[in-house]
Design a protein around this motif. Structure first.
Motif, PDB file in Angstrom:
ATOM      1  N   LEU A 113       0.903  -0.786  -0.453  1.00 10.95           N
ATOM      2  CA  LEU A 113      -0.219   0.008  -0.014  1.00 10.95           C
ATOM      3  C   LEU A 113       0.833   1.050   0.001  1.00 10.95           C
ATOM      4  CD1 LEU A 113      -2.723  -0.661   2.629  1.00 10.95           C
ATOM      5  CD2 LEU A 113      -3.341  -1.457   0.080  1.00 10.95           C
ATOM      6  N   ASP A 114       0.110   2.162  -0.470  1.00 12.58           N
ATOM      7  CA  ASP A 114       1.131   3.469  -0.395  1.00 12.58           C
ATOM      8  C   ASP A 114       1.015   4.368   0.453  1.00 12.58           C
ATOM      9  OD1 ASP A 114       1.447   3.723  -3.031  1.00 12.58           O
ATOM     10  OD2 ASP A 114      -0.037   4.105  -3.890  1.00 12.58           O
ATOM     11  N   THR A 115      -0.559   4.223   1.551  1.00  9.95           N
ATOM     12  CA  THR A 115      -0.968   5.000   2.671  1.00  9.95           C
ATOM     13  C   THR A 115      -1.434   4.761   3.352  1.00  9.95           C
ATOM     14  OG1 THR A 115      -1.166   6.340   4.118  1.00  9.95           O
ATOM     15  CG2 THR A 115      -2.361   6.407   1.270  1.00  9.95           C
ATOM     16  N   PHE A 116      -1.848   4.058   5.086  1.00  5.41           N
ATOM     17  CA  PHE A 116      -2.636   3.549   5.717  1.00  5.41           C
ATOM     18  C   PHE A 116      -3.542   4.127   6.183  1.00  5.41           C
ATOM     19  CE2 PHE A 116      -2.170  -0.608   7.667  1.00  5.41           C
ATOM     20  CZ  PHE A 116      -1.805  -0.978   7.024  1.00  5.41           C
ATOM     21  N   SER A 117      -3.547   5.510   5.367  1.00  6.31           N
ATOM     22  CA  SER A 117      -4.672   7.251   5.966  1.00  6.31           C
ATOM     23  C   SER A 117      -5.081   7.411   4.339  1.00  6.31           C
ATOM     24  CB  SER A 117      -4.953   7.946   7.172  1.00  6.31           C
ATOM     25  OG  SER A 117      -5.146   8.743   6.844  1.00  6.31           O
ATOM     26  N   ASP A 118      -5.918   8.498   3.469  1.00 11.27           N
ATOM     27  CA  ASP A 118      -6.201   9.213   2.857  1.00 11.27           C
ATOM     28  C   ASP A 118      -6.839  10.251   3.271  1.00 11.27           C
ATOM     29  OD1 ASP A 118      -7.882   7.327   2.820  1.00 11.27           O
ATOM     30  OD2 ASP A 118      -8.236   6.948   0.618  1.00 11.27           O
ATOM     31  N   ASP A 119      -7.011  10.057   4.426  1.00 11.94           N
ATOM     32  CA  ASP A 119      -7.540  11.002   5.059  1.00 11.94           C
ATOM     33  C   ASP A 119      -7.694  12.319   4.468  1.00 11.94           C
ATOM     34  OD1 ASP A 119      -9.805   9.179   5.826  1.00 11.94           O
ATOM     35  OD2 ASP A 119      -8.770   9.109   8.159  1.00 11.94           O
ATOM     36  N   GLU A 120      -6.074  12.723   4.538  1.00 15.00           N
ATOM     37  CA  GLU A 120      -6.201  13.781   3.820  1.00 15.00           C
ATOM     38  C   GLU A 120      -5.367  14.179   2.479  1.00 15.00           C
ATOM     39  OE1 GLU A 120      -3.018  15.645   6.273  1.00 15.00           O
ATOM     40  OE2 GLU A 120      -4.114  15.196   8.137  1.00 15.00           O
ATOM     41  N   GLU A 121      -6.058  14.551   1.777  1.00 17.57           N
ATOM     42  CA  GLU A 121      -5.048  14.994  -0.371  1.00 17.57           C
ATOM     43  C   GLU A 121      -4.166  15.111   0.262  1.00 17.57           C
ATOM     44  OE1 GLU A 121      -6.830  16.870  -3.891  1.00 17.57           O
ATOM     45  OE2 GLU A 121      -6.852  17.259  -2.266  1.00 17.57           O
ATOM     46  N   ASN A 122      -3.075  14.534  -0.771  1.00 25.77           N
ATOM     47  CA  ASN A 122      -1.606  14.702  -0.969  1.00 25.77           C
ATOM     48  C   ASN A 122      -0.534  14.114   0.166  1.00 25.77           C
ATOM     49  OD1 ASN A 122      -2.173  15.050  -3.685  1.00 25.77           O
ATOM     50  ND2 ASN A 122      -2.282  17.351  -2.723  1.00 25.77           N
ATOM     51  N   GLU A 123      -1.039  13.665   1.479  1.00 21.89           N
ATOM     52  CA  GLU A 123      -0.772  12.985   2.444  1.00 21.89           C
ATOM     53  C   GLU A 123       0.503  11.820   1.791  1.00 21.89           C
ATOM     54  OE1 GLU A 123      -1.304  10.393   6.483  1.00 21.89           O
ATOM     55  OE2 GLU A 123      -2.810  10.555   5.100  1.00 21.89           O
ATOM     56  N   VAL A 124       1.627  12.255   2.401  1.00 22.88           N
ATOM     57  CA  VAL A 124       2.941  11.822   2.210  1.00 22.88           C
ATOM     58  C   VAL A 124       3.578  10.996   3.756  1.00 22.88           C
ATOM     59  CG1 VAL A 124       4.767  11.239   1.014  1.00 22.88           C
ATOM     60  CG2 VAL A 124       3.431  12.337  -0.233  1.00 22.88           C
ATOM     61  N   GLU A 125       3.370   9.802   3.735  1.00 28.39           N
ATOM     62  CA  GLU A 125       4.011   9.029   5.185  1.00 28.39           C
ATOM     63  C   GLU A 125       5.502   8.837   4.934  1.00 28.39           C
ATOM     64  OE1 GLU A 125       1.621   5.523   6.358  1.00 28.39           O
ATOM     65  OE2 GLU A 125      -0.133   7.026   6.410  1.00 28.39           O
ATOM     66  N   GLU A 126       6.499   9.056   5.876  1.00 30.89           N
ATOM     67  CA  GLU A 126       7.615   8.988   5.999  1.00 30.89           C
ATOM     68  C   GLU A 126       7.626   7.324   5.910  1.00 30.89           C
ATOM     69  OE1 GLU A 126      10.222  10.160   9.121  1.00 30.89           O
ATOM     70  OE2 GLU A 126       9.621  11.790   8.826  1.00 30.89           O
ATOM     71  N   LEU A 127       9.009   7.133   4.798  1.00 35.57           N
ATOM     72  CA  LEU A 127       9.210   5.624   4.946  1.00 35.57           C
ATOM     73  C   LEU A 127      10.539   4.767   5.577  1.00 35.57           C
ATOM     74  CD1 LEU A 127       8.831   5.100   1.086  1.00 35.57           C
ATOM     75  CD2 LEU A 127       6.823   4.881   2.898  1.00 35.57           C
ATOM     76  N   ASP A 128      10.475   4.331   5.962  1.00 35.06           N
ATOM     77  CA  ASP A 128      11.836   3.635   6.868  1.00 35.06           C
ATOM     78  C   ASP A 128      12.283   2.624   5.738  1.00 35.06           C
ATOM     79  OD1 ASP A 128      12.904   2.460   8.833  1.00 35.06           O
ATOM     80  OD2 ASP A 128      11.753   1.378   9.664  1.00 35.06           O
TER      81      ASP A 128
END
Length: 438
Positions: free
Chosen positions: A404-419
């Motif tokens: 998955l790209d993200t667990f939360s798409d509630d905010e448009e254009n949200e990008v999470e940090e990757l480890d």
């Protein structure tokens, strides 16, 4: 119209991954999971050719190492026991097929939705499981539809007919119950945590309709589903926000819709139970334990009686306890119990490594996404409960999470940090691991 066709196409792809089937016009050994795995390798290869970049997350890398170790232990067990049963000695292959199949699923979701999020994936999984329940009823009640499905899909339906069990298109017995249980937990997680879901009454209603349908019909297909029903209800009441000192309006709306659809589901079920003989028989089977408790004061089912009476079979010597007998397939020891089958095959050494794979994945994602900690805790608990009934694993769901790209798409254009290994910066969207691996 094009969007609707695209959504249906993705739902079919998700079903092919989550409920793999073989076709009567292709070799029986070739199923849709393998096809998607090959497709996923192709997608990954295209990304690599485009970007010349290969990045693997710590979580995935450690999972691969654990899987390789487990496969080696199982192979060693077959070697010292002079057997040729490589059921789990080749687990790393199954692990890879699930992973690249999940890659293909998320890649295709991204083509249509531009992002592969947990909410979108949950919506598709809920729709697929709802369809499987409807399809099972259609196969059971419409001879022409049953003939059509059986002429195209090869899924051991002769056995299902022999034991008089409902089945969908790739969904049957305990493997279906395991998947239904996981999806019920995912639906509850979306209702509890996704802002986009909680703000949209249509999303809530559709997810709840799927939830109650899977809870009732899914149990008729496989009583293992009751584990997902019970754990999801606990999750819902704890995490929905209905029982806090200050209750938000969105939680009140969710509670009203849940209550209304629950009453409606009970009313429809009671009506059909009293007026439809086939539905009556299916419900007696699905909720046998409940009916025995109400009518006889004892919670028991025929399957649990058989498990307790016949299937707790353990090794009889120290060597088998430690490293197993190297025998797993063909119902070798006449037991379905996962704990017994795994230990008899690769001993406590192998089983401990196998169990650690799922402990690690649950803890990894729990730490990575603390908002969803309870969902992963439930997955972990369910894993160990499933093994009381059947030898299976649930890596297929974690494989989807890794892609998955993200667990939360509630905010448009949200990008999470990757480890990621050797790189604490955010991945470029053109990386091989975009869809990213957590």
């Amino acid at each position: 119209m094009f969007k609707i066709i695209s959504y249906i196409f993705i739902a079919v792809i998700v079903s092919f991954y989550f409920f793999p089937i073989s076709f009567t016009f292709l070799p029986a050994s070739l199923n849709t999971k393998m096809m998607l795995g090959v497709l996923g390798i192709g997608f990954a290869g295209l990304n690599w050719l485009k970007t010349q970049n290969l990045t693997v997350s710590r979580g995935l890398l450690i999972s691969i190492i654990i899987s390789l170790l487990f496969s080696f232990i199982c192979y060693y067990s077959t070697d010292i026991n002079n057997t040729t049963d490589y059921s789990y000695a080749s687990y790393i292959v199954s692990f890879s097929v699930w992973f690249f199949g999940a890659f293909a699923v998320c890649y295709i979701i991204r083509i249509v939705h531009e992002i592969a999020s947990l909410r979108i994936l949950t919506n598709y999984l809920a729709a697929v499981c709802f369809f499987q329940c409807v399809a099972a009823l259609m196969i059971d009640n419409i001879p022409a539809f049953k003939l059509l499905v059986d002429s195209i899909v090869n899924q051991g339906q002769d056995f299902f007919d022999e034991v008089n069990r409902l089945y969908g298109i790739g969904a049957a017995l305990d493997s279906a119950g395991v998947r239904f249980s996981l999806v019920l937990v995912l639906i509850t997680s979306s209702l509890n945590n996704s802002i986009k879901t909680r703000e949209n009454s249509w999303y809530i209603a559709m997810l709840l309709i799927a939830f109650f349908t899977i809870s009732v019909i899914g149990n008729a297909i496989a009583r293992t589903t009751i584990l997902g029903v019970s754990s999801s209800l606990i999750y819902f009441f704890v995490g929905s926000g209905l029982f806090r000192s200050i209750v938000k309006m969105e939680s009140i709306k969710l509670g009203i819709l849940f209550g209304f659809l629950l009453v409606l589901a009970i009313f429809i079920s009671v009506y059909l139970y009293n007026n439809n003989k086939e539905f009556y028989d299916q419900m007696r089977f699905a909720f046998e334990g409940f009916f025995n408790w109400i009518e006889h004061g004892e919670w028991r089912t025929g399957s649990t009686d058989k498990l307790n009476r016949e299937m707790w079979i353990w090794p009889e010597d120290q060597k088998t306890w430690l490293i197993g007998s190297g025998k797993f397939g063909l119902y070798e020891f006449s037991t379905d119990i996962g704990y017994c089958r795994f230990i008899l095959y690769c001993g406590l050494i192998g089983f401990s490594v196998f169990a650690f794979l799922f402990v690690f994945n649950a803890l990894y994602f729990m730490n990575r996404y603390p908002k969803y900690w309870m969902m992963f805790l439930i997955f972990l608990v369910l894993t160990f409960i499933f093994w009381v009934k059947v030898a299976t694993d649930i890596f297929f769901i974690y494989a989807l999470f890794y892609c998955l790209d993200t667990f939360s798409d509630d905010e448009e254009n949200e990008v999470e940090e990757l480890d990621v290994i050797g790189n604490n910066e955010k991945l470029d969207e053109n990386s091989l691991l975009y869809p990213r691996y957590v």
